[in-house]
Design an enzyme around this catalytic site. Sequence first.
Site, PDB file in Angstrom:
ATOM      1  N   GLY A  70     -33.067  -1.928 -25.001  1.00  0.00           N
ATOM      2  CA  GLY A  70     -32.138  -1.020 -24.502  1.00  0.00           C
ATOM      3  C   GLY A  70     -32.985   0.532 -24.513  1.00  0.00           C
ATOM      4  O   GLY A  70     -32.936   1.090 -23.282  1.00  0.00           O
ATOM      5  N   PHE A  71     -33.342   0.795 -25.610  1.00  0.00           N
ATOM      6  CA  PHE A  71     -34.117   2.280 -25.447  1.00  0.00           C
ATOM      7  C   PHE A  71     -33.171   3.503 -25.181  1.00  0.00           C
ATOM      8  O   PHE A  71     -33.589   4.514 -24.724  1.00  0.00           O
ATOM      9  CB  PHE A  71     -35.354   2.201 -24.825  1.00  0.00           C
ATOM     10  CG  PHE A  71     -36.284   0.958 -25.076  1.00  0.00           C
ATOM     11  CD1 PHE A  71     -36.599   0.752 -26.373  1.00  0.00           C
ATOM     12  CD2 PHE A  71     -36.485   0.179 -23.915  1.00  0.00           C
ATOM     13  CE1 PHE A  71     -37.463  -0.445 -26.569  1.00  0.00           C
ATOM     14  CE2 PHE A  71     -37.371  -1.168 -24.478  1.00  0.00           C
ATOM     15  CZ  PHE A  71     -37.686  -1.274 -25.737  1.00  0.00           C
ATOM     16  N   ASN A  94     -36.811  -3.442 -44.575  1.00  0.00           N
ATOM     17  CA  ASN A  94     -37.642  -4.268 -44.070  1.00  0.00           C
ATOM     18  C   ASN A  94     -38.932  -3.886 -43.372  1.00  0.00           C
ATOM     19  O   ASN A  94     -39.110  -3.335 -42.258  1.00  0.00           O
ATOM     20  CB  ASN A  94     -37.127  -5.358 -43.217  1.00  0.00           C
ATOM     21  CG  ASN A  94     -38.141  -6.626 -43.081  1.00  0.00           C
ATOM     22  OD1 ASN A  94     -39.200  -6.422 -42.947  1.00  0.00           O
ATOM     23  ND2 ASN A  94     -37.485  -7.795 -42.994  1.00  0.00           N
ATOM     24  N   PRO A  95     -39.907  -3.401 -44.400  1.00  0.00           N
ATOM     25  CA  PRO A  95     -41.201  -2.869 -43.687  1.00  0.00           C
ATOM     26  C   PRO A  95     -41.801  -3.534 -42.546  1.00  0.00           C
ATOM     27  O   PRO A  95     -42.297  -2.983 -41.741  1.00  0.00           O
ATOM     28  CB  PRO A  95     -42.200  -2.791 -44.957  1.00  0.00           C
ATOM     29  CG  PRO A  95     -41.324  -2.859 -46.265  1.00  0.00           C
ATOM     30  CD  PRO A  95     -40.130  -4.121 -45.885  1.00  0.00           C
ATOM     31  N   GLY A 118     -35.898   4.178 -35.515  1.00  0.00           N
ATOM     32  CA  GLY A 118     -36.271   3.723 -34.332  1.00  0.00           C
ATOM     33  C   GLY A 118     -36.686   4.846 -33.216  1.00  0.00           C
ATOM     34  O   GLY A 118     -37.758   4.814 -32.324  1.00  0.00           O
ATOM     35  N   GLU A 119     -36.010   6.035 -33.478  1.00  0.00           N
ATOM     36  CA  GLU A 119     -36.262   7.116 -32.581  1.00  0.00           C
ATOM     37  C   GLU A 119     -37.574   7.811 -32.937  1.00  0.00           C
ATOM     38  O   GLU A 119     -38.368   8.319 -32.104  1.00  0.00           O
ATOM     39  CB  GLU A 119     -35.246   7.914 -32.526  1.00  0.00           C
ATOM     40  CG  GLU A 119     -34.107   7.187 -32.149  1.00  0.00           C
ATOM     41  CD  GLU A 119     -33.137   7.393 -31.025  1.00  0.00           C
ATOM     42  OE1 GLU A 119     -34.162   7.539 -29.849  1.00  0.00           O
ATOM     43  OE2 GLU A 119     -32.107   6.903 -30.504  1.00  0.00           O
TER      44      GLU A 119
END
Lengths: 762, 165
Positions: free
Chosen positions: A244-245, A655-656, A728-729
């Site tokens: 999606g981003f 969760n690495p 995420g960003e």
Amino acid sequence: MTIMPPRKHGDASDGVVGGRQTRFEGSLKVTGAATYALEYPVENVAHAVLVQSTIPAGRVLNVNAETARAAPGVLLVLTPEDDLGFTVASDWGGNRPENQPYYPLPRHVQFNGQPIVAIVAENREQAFEAAKLVSITYEEAPHVASLDDPNAGEGKLMGNLVFNWGDAEAALAAAPVQIEGTYSTPREYHVAMEPHGLTVKWDGDQITVWEPSQWSHGMARTYSEWFDIPYENVRLISPFIGGGFGSKGAALAHGAVAAFAARKLGRPVKLALTRPQNFTNYGGRAATRQTIRLGATEDGILQAIVHRGASETSTYADWPEQTGAATPILYKVENFSSEHRVVPVNTVTPGALRGPGKNPSSFGIESAMEELAYKLGMDPLELRLKNYADHDYQSGKPWSTRRLREALTEGAEAFGWSRRSHAPRSMRDGRTLIGWGIGCGTFPVLQAPSEALIRVLANGRVEVVSGAIDMGQGTYTVLAQTAAEVFGIPVDQVEVHLGDSRLPGSAIAGGSMLAGSILGAVHKAATAARDELIGLALNDENSPLRDTGANTLTFSEGRIAVPRGEGPSLSLPELMAALGRDEIETRRNTLPDGASAQEHHQAWTTMAKVQGPTMGEYSMHSWCAHFAEVRVDEDFGTVRVSRIVSAFDCGRLYNPRMVESQWRGGIIMGIGQALLEEGLVDMRNGRTVNNNMGDYLVPTNADVPDIQVISVGVPDYGASALGGKGVGEVGIVGVAPAIANAVFHATGKRVRDLPITLEKLI
Amino acid sequence: MTRTIHLSLDINGRRHELDVEPRVTLLDALREHLALTGTKKGCDQGQCGACTCHVDGKRVLSCLTLAAQVEGREITTIEGITGENGDLHPVQAAFIEHDAFQCGYCTPGQIMSAVACIREGHAGSDEEIREYMSGNLCRCGAYNSIVAAVREAAQATVKEKMEVA
């Protein structure tokens, strides 16, 4: 068939929060069994395609669709003549104008590529054939093609994006060392591998929408408002989403058209945007331009930052790509001034793309800081550490956690920064120039409420149920880990159901706010279910644990027992059987106690309850420092990224394995932004020229070196219930300036407009 | 009424009969007519690699291949590489182990490409893997892990061949 030797899949510790559990839904994705939106078998489906405007501005005078209507298989043609009966839905904040009509197939053309006509046929091939037979007559109006159009003008100042403290102009004028630079970034696109599209089916006044979504509840709300039907009548299904981003958080015009056609025809309709339409039917990152002036002492202490930025937007909505978003918080600065303007041009309204605002903002400030470092003759690492911000000078608040110093020093150590030779063009390998550069990044911690449901079944399996989305960040995996930890069971005893607007509401999978939010809700619901089980186990007359005298129980390695291991122990199915229970269900949310039903609805379907990074007593952000090495062919100007080391402070990592993948993904998108990605606009007609994956270049496997990522974060329990900050960003933020700075170091040429293509270096 | 043609397609060791228009691509035949949706449509114009399948053991872009072209040829899709007992293909297992995907949409194409890449003998070094896997775009950016997964699966294949020999 080759059979592999048994492989290590990790140990039990991988299955708790913080463990390196492999991707929970992995086997579905590698076998092709994961079902994406357009892959649901729906009986009797008709296929819709869109005809788009070929002018950038003006009015549709006439649509000649007679031949198209008569073409084989055609069921329906919709044009601006048709009244679809929509009213404008709420914006992100949940604000809705009253009785304002919404025209997804408008007569008034605002950009080239706007959907004007829809054709629905028995199959997709017929619909495409018929679409070619439509002819549209326009009355053209003057247009502004892009931010670089001479007629674009200065745009309008965004009053909420003006920030001043101290006296920036005076401090700048008095500073012995000054630099000024203007930095620009082009239009950039998401290019998620799964194109947008949907299948819609009506059953009476109930609608089911299979559509890739970063926010099932928010998009369901939009459909309900468009059609003026109760929210409960909409079901949006999106358990898997092919990237999606930022592009898949809102329902779009093509969704409205498909849903209308399905109702009109009384049969399901599938509408798949073509890849080129994915460049025009929704907005990517807006083109930006910013001028930065820095003033410093001769020993490199920042005295002032003056920032003036602008981004393009559409002619019908203001979407600021905030070029001043990272500028105020990366460094200690007592005198600061920033303004951002939006410039309307004839484009679809831009949207959020990975690291919105922070990303182009960091390209500006992080390029400027290196320019200052070279002007001072100072190591850019030293300059950054020297101006380290001890608190947030914008809000005046202390940081919750900020390990940017550790990111810089540990990243430098891993990269081997101390072996750098300072002068540009001073490192080479034959005809290849080598350059090293740094870019720092940040992204705010956004907090949003979420709800989750936990169901413990008689067979001992635990279900986690939420409307949250997994678009590859690892939502399935970390939620399974959360439940597994609370109940002391292996991850494969957990089931996770996501991606459906009928399930409990969740924060959007965007703004890096989902994991912190939904883990809090799942942890709360799971803990409540465990407490209920403990209560039953200690009090139910049929429970073998009743007479143990214990006042609590432990859940560990699949057994429920009294603390210190004395007395009986039971597995979850054994306990459920003893209690005579088919299931135990708990539903919890992270809203304040006593929130009304209205507040619940608002919490999941709008952004009204989202908390910004400085709304509490701290200023909360993720941080990173990227170290890039480039190799530049001196003769041809070709740039290859040969090495990247990036160090991150994202708090605790749930969760690495998943986190490292997301970081690398952001960095790779940053490599594309630095060297390849640029939406090209035809100035004559506002058309997106390179509207496909062969001409709009994204990084391929061969463009990407091994990327080393390092975590320097510590748990931040102010930022989220379980200590994580957004992941995420932030990964993309700061990559492009690190590469631009490395290119300067290699070549002595400062490229201030992305992407860094070879003609800018020769 | 548009003209249709009858096709017999051999996919994953099974014969499929279908009536489609002559202009239907192999990709659309798989996804829209045969419910084999593991093969993905990313661009429909031969640029992204998400639709990669095997025809007679060689990788092809099914969006640029008409269904009518592949009659009498042996077609393999992502649904056809798992063992009969459900065991994952070594490349599939390596993709999970190395976290070589995020959203999963390019993954079937990556895996079909990887299987062929190893078979072609183009997995001898990381550099070679990168080059021969570059027809498959991954926007989530799993490239490092894809290289690691292909390398491991290739080494396991070589090792097994040596043991058999």
